[in-house]
Design a protein around this motif. Structure first.
Motif, PDB file in Angstrom:
ATOM      1  N   LEU A 113     -20.974 -23.117   0.237  1.00 36.97           N
ATOM      2  CA  LEU A 113     -22.027 -22.143  -0.031  1.00 36.97           C
ATOM      3  C   LEU A 113     -21.517 -20.728   0.147  1.00 36.97           C
ATOM      4  O   LEU A 113     -21.888 -19.819  -0.598  1.00 36.97           O
ATOM      5  N   LEU A 114     -20.632 -20.514   1.135  1.00 33.68           N
ATOM      6  CA  LEU A 114     -20.205 -19.165   1.519  1.00 33.68           C
ATOM      7  C   LEU A 114     -18.820 -19.249   2.126  1.00 33.68           C
ATOM      8  O   LEU A 114     -18.561 -20.121   2.965  1.00 33.68           O
ATOM      9  N   THR A 115     -17.923 -18.320   1.725  1.00 31.91           N
ATOM     10  CA  THR A 115     -16.548 -18.378   2.231  1.00 31.91           C
ATOM     11  C   THR A 115     -16.116 -17.111   2.991  1.00 31.91           C
ATOM     12  O   THR A 115     -15.567 -17.205   4.067  1.00 31.91           O
ATOM     13  N   MET A 116     -16.258 -15.931   2.428  1.00 37.11           N
ATOM     14  CA  MET A 116     -15.824 -14.658   3.035  1.00 37.11           C
ATOM     15  C   MET A 116     -14.375 -14.741   3.525  1.00 37.11           C
ATOM     16  O   MET A 116     -14.037 -14.301   4.623  1.00 37.11           O
ATOM     17  N   LEU A 117     -13.498 -15.313   2.717  1.00 35.48           N
ATOM     18  CA  LEU A 117     -12.115 -15.515   3.139  1.00 35.48           C
ATOM     19  C   LEU A 117     -11.406 -14.209   3.458  1.00 35.48           C
ATOM     20  O   LEU A 117     -10.525 -14.159   4.324  1.00 35.48           O
ATOM     21  N   ASP A 118     -11.788 -13.125   2.797  1.00 37.54           N
ATOM     22  CA  ASP A 118     -11.156 -11.834   3.070  1.00 37.54           C
ATOM     23  C   ASP A 118     -11.563 -11.258   4.416  1.00 37.54           C
ATOM     24  O   ASP A 118     -10.944 -10.311   4.906  1.00 37.54           O
ATOM     25  N   GLN A 119     -12.586 -11.858   5.037  1.00 33.52           N
ATOM     26  CA  GLN A 119     -13.045 -11.410   6.346  1.00 33.52           C
ATOM     27  C   GLN A 119     -12.809 -12.470   7.422  1.00 33.52           C
ATOM     28  O   GLN A 119     -13.452 -12.438   8.472  1.00 33.52           O
ATOM     29  N   GLY A 120     -11.906 -13.408   7.146  1.00 31.71           N
ATOM     30  CA  GLY A 120     -11.572 -14.420   8.133  1.00 31.71           C
ATOM     31  C   GLY A 120     -12.322 -15.720   7.976  1.00 31.71           C
ATOM     32  O   GLY A 120     -12.159 -16.648   8.778  1.00 31.71           O
ATOM     33  N   GLY A 121     -13.198 -15.829   6.961  1.00 32.87           N
ATOM     34  CA  GLY A 121     -14.029 -17.000   6.779  1.00 32.87           C
ATOM     35  C   GLY A 121     -15.439 -16.753   7.266  1.00 32.87           C
ATOM     36  O   GLY A 121     -15.796 -15.651   7.708  1.00 32.87           O
ATOM     37  N   ALA A 122     -16.275 -17.781   7.179  1.00 31.05           N
ATOM     38  CA  ALA A 122     -17.688 -17.670   7.562  1.00 31.05           C
ATOM     39  C   ALA A 122     -18.064 -18.887   8.390  1.00 31.05           C
ATOM     40  O   ALA A 122     -17.745 -20.020   8.021  1.00 31.05           O
ATOM     41  N   ILE A 123     -18.754 -18.656   9.528  1.00 28.36           N
ATOM     42  CA  ILE A 123     -19.142 -19.754  10.412  1.00 28.36           C
ATOM     43  C   ILE A 123     -20.550 -19.511  10.960  1.00 28.36           C
ATOM     44  O   ILE A 123     -21.130 -18.445  10.782  1.00 28.36           O
ATOM     45  N   ASP A 124     -21.075 -20.520  11.645  1.00 31.24           N
ATOM     46  CA  ASP A 124     -22.311 -20.407  12.435  1.00 31.24           C
ATOM     47  C   ASP A 124     -23.534 -20.085  11.576  1.00 31.24           C
ATOM     48  O   ASP A 124     -24.294 -19.154  11.863  1.00 31.24           O
ATOM     49  N   ALA A 125     -23.772 -20.874  10.557  1.00 31.31           N
ATOM     50  CA  ALA A 125     -24.930 -20.662   9.688  1.00 31.31           C
ATOM     51  C   ALA A 125     -26.232 -20.996  10.410  1.00 31.31           C
ATOM     52  O   ALA A 125     -26.300 -21.951  11.181  1.00 31.31           O
ATOM     53  N   ASN A 126     -27.258 -20.202  10.133  1.00 28.57           N
ATOM     54  CA  ASN A 126     -28.594 -20.474  10.654  1.00 28.57           C
ATOM     55  C   ASN A 126     -29.617 -19.936   9.676  1.00 28.57           C
ATOM     56  O   ASN A 126     -29.396 -18.886   9.060  1.00 28.57           O
ATOM     57  N   VAL A 127     -30.750 -20.641   9.523  1.00 27.66           N
ATOM     58  CA  VAL A 127     -31.745 -20.284   8.510  1.00 27.66           C
ATOM     59  C   VAL A 127     -33.067 -19.914   9.167  1.00 27.66           C
ATOM     60  O   VAL A 127     -33.531 -20.592  10.085  1.00 27.66           O
ATOM     61  N   LEU A 128     -33.657 -18.826   8.701  1.00 26.81           N
ATOM     62  CA  LEU A 128     -35.035 -18.443   9.039  1.00 26.81           C
ATOM     63  C   LEU A 128     -35.920 -18.745   7.852  1.00 26.81           C
ATOM     64  O   LEU A 128     -35.624 -18.338   6.715  1.00 26.81           O
ATOM     65  N   GLN A 129     -37.015 -19.453   8.094  1.00 30.51           N
ATOM     66  CA  GLN A 129     -38.063 -19.631   7.092  1.00 30.51           C
ATOM     67  C   GLN A 129     -39.203 -18.706   7.498  1.00 30.51           C
ATOM     68  O   GLN A 129     -40.006 -19.013   8.381  1.00 30.51           O
ATOM     69  N   ALA A 130     -39.239 -17.514   6.877  1.00 32.43           N
ATOM     70  CA  ALA A 130     -40.172 -16.467   7.284  1.00 32.43           C
ATOM     71  C   ALA A 130     -41.604 -16.831   6.896  1.00 32.43           C
ATOM     72  O   ALA A 130     -41.846 -17.691   6.037  1.00 32.43           O
ATOM     73  N   SER A 131     -42.548 -16.138   7.525  1.00 34.63           N
ATOM     74  CA  SER A 131     -43.965 -16.441   7.299  1.00 34.63           C
ATOM     75  C   SER A 131     -44.401 -16.147   5.875  1.00 34.63           C
ATOM     76  O   SER A 131     -45.408 -16.694   5.410  1.00 34.63           O
ATOM     77  N   ASP A 132     -43.670 -15.289   5.156  1.00 33.97           N
ATOM     78  CA  ASP A 132     -44.022 -15.010   3.765  1.00 33.97           C
ATOM     79  C   ASP A 132     -43.423 -16.013   2.782  1.00 33.97           C
ATOM     80  O   ASP A 132     -43.569 -15.867   1.567  1.00 33.97           O
ATOM     81  N   GLY A 133     -42.747 -17.045   3.325  1.00 37.21           N
ATOM     82  CA  GLY A 133     -42.182 -18.089   2.486  1.00 37.21           C
ATOM     83  C   GLY A 133     -40.733 -17.878   2.095  1.00 37.21           C
ATOM     84  O   GLY A 133     -40.097 -18.785   1.551  1.00 37.21           O
ATOM     85  N   THR A 134     -40.186 -16.697   2.378  1.00 37.50           N
ATOM     86  CA  THR A 134     -38.787 -16.420   2.044  1.00 37.50           C
ATOM     87  C   THR A 134     -37.861 -17.051   3.072  1.00 37.50           C
ATOM     88  O   THR A 134     -38.159 -17.071   4.267  1.00 37.50           O
ATOM     89  N   GLN A 135     -36.729 -17.546   2.613  1.00 39.41           N
ATOM     90  CA  GLN A 135     -35.706 -18.092   3.500  1.00 39.41           C
ATOM     91  C   GLN A 135     -34.530 -17.125   3.577  1.00 39.41           C
ATOM     92  O   GLN A 135     -34.161 -16.503   2.575  1.00 39.41           O
ATOM     93  N   TYR A 136     -33.944 -17.050   4.773  1.00 36.52           N
ATOM     94  CA  TYR A 136     -32.786 -16.183   4.997  1.00 36.52           C
ATOM     95  C   TYR A 136     -31.689 -16.981   5.691  1.00 36.52           C
ATOM     96  O   TYR A 136     -31.968 -17.793   6.576  1.00 36.52           O
TER      97      TYR A 136
END
Length: 300
Positions: A113-136
């Motif tokens: 889903l996500l790499t960011m290899l130029d910044q060392g990679g990407a770790i520790d994913a977490n999701v917010l399901q906000a009250s307006d229905g949007t996910q982050y």
């Protein structure tokens, strides 16, 4: 056969808790021969090891580096966001997998889903399901793996939760002495119109590891840190508490799950990162974690 757990004797690092109508599922970083350990509890008192939530890794992932799972319900399905080592690389990236059941098995998509290899990679994913229905989605660029700064990031997710729906926003980096130049494991939760950013900092291998707290008015900030001290730090019998996950119980009360070493036994191979769950109290700009007396008292 499912195995009843004595939590302080178990290694369950980077815990994530999913509350369902049936009870609570806890997911953790890999242990030998298990990619994503999943534990079930009907009451947050009794815990049983269910098995491996993702027994088969995607072709792009190297075994042995499946970290920091986060499971959320999207419609009638469940999504597992996880960190894994990208084949042909020494860097970690974030993937997503889906299942019809909270215990799995989860099947990962055929690319990260996500790499960011130029910044060392990407770790520790977490999701917010906000009250307006949007996910982050929130994560850390793994800068310390390549001698770069670590930052916490956030971005909106698509409605199906499988792709980013906007450009990443840089939420914060380490600025306080007690953060020891490293931030990671972000989680944003929503409470009474405020967004609380919980994150870990310092070195997970020793007693400096701790949990920080910041607040903002939108899911992507800007966030203001509470700078005086960490929200949760070594105290009494627990050392290096961190990689926390806040969740609501069946009665709507906030709880904070986190791992910690036993005081005097930090680091592998002699120590273990055991699972703890403590009440979390929130106000507009503050947070407090209530440790049980047997944990907060001075160690012998």
């Amino acid at each position: 056969m499912p195995r009843v757990l004595h939590l302080e004797a178990e290694d369950l690092p980077d815990p994530n808790v999913l509350h369902t109508d049936d009870g609570y599922y806890v997911y953790a970083t890999n242990v030998p021969d298990v990619n994503v350990p999943v534990v079930y509890s009907p009451d947050l008192t009794n815990f049983t090891l269910v098995g491996d939530a993702m027994p088969v890794l995607p072709a792009w992932a190297r075994p042995g580096f499946t970290w920091a799972p986060d499971v959320v319900q999207v419609g009638d399905r469940y999504h597992l966001y996880f960190t894994a080592r990208l084949r042909g690389s020494r860097l970690q990236v974030i993937g997503v997998a889906t299942s019809d059941h909270p215990e799995g098995p989860f099947e990962a998509t055929d690319r990260p889903l996500l790499t960011m290899l130029d910044q060392g990679g990407a770790i520790d994913a977490n999701v917010l399901q906000a009250s307006d229905g949007t996910q982050y989605l929130y994560w850390k660029n793994d800068g310390n793996a390549v001698k770069k700064a670590t930052h916490l990031w956030g971005a909106p997710l698509s409605a199906d939760g499988l792709t980013l729906a906007g450009a990443p926003t840089d939420l914060m980096t380490a600025t306080e002495a007690w953060e020891h130049n490293l931030v990671e494991a972000p989680q944003v939760i929503e409470d009474e119109g405020r967004f609380h950013l919980l994150y870990s900092c310092a070195d997970f291998q020793d007693e400096t590891y701790a949990v920080g707290h910041a607040t903002g008015l939108t899911p992507l900030g800007p966030f203001s840190k509470y700078r005086a001290a960490p929200l949760l730090a070594s105290q009494g019998r627990i050392a290096g508490p961190g990689h926390s996950h806040a969740f609501r119980t069946a009665t709507g009360q906030w709880q904070l799950a986190y791992h910690a070493w036993e005081a005097g036994r930090c680091g592998y191979p002699h120590g273990r990162r055991a699972l703890y769950v403590s009440p979390l109290h929130l106000s507009a700009d503050q947070a407090h974690v209530a440790l049980p007396l047997d944990l907060a008292q001075a160690s012998d």
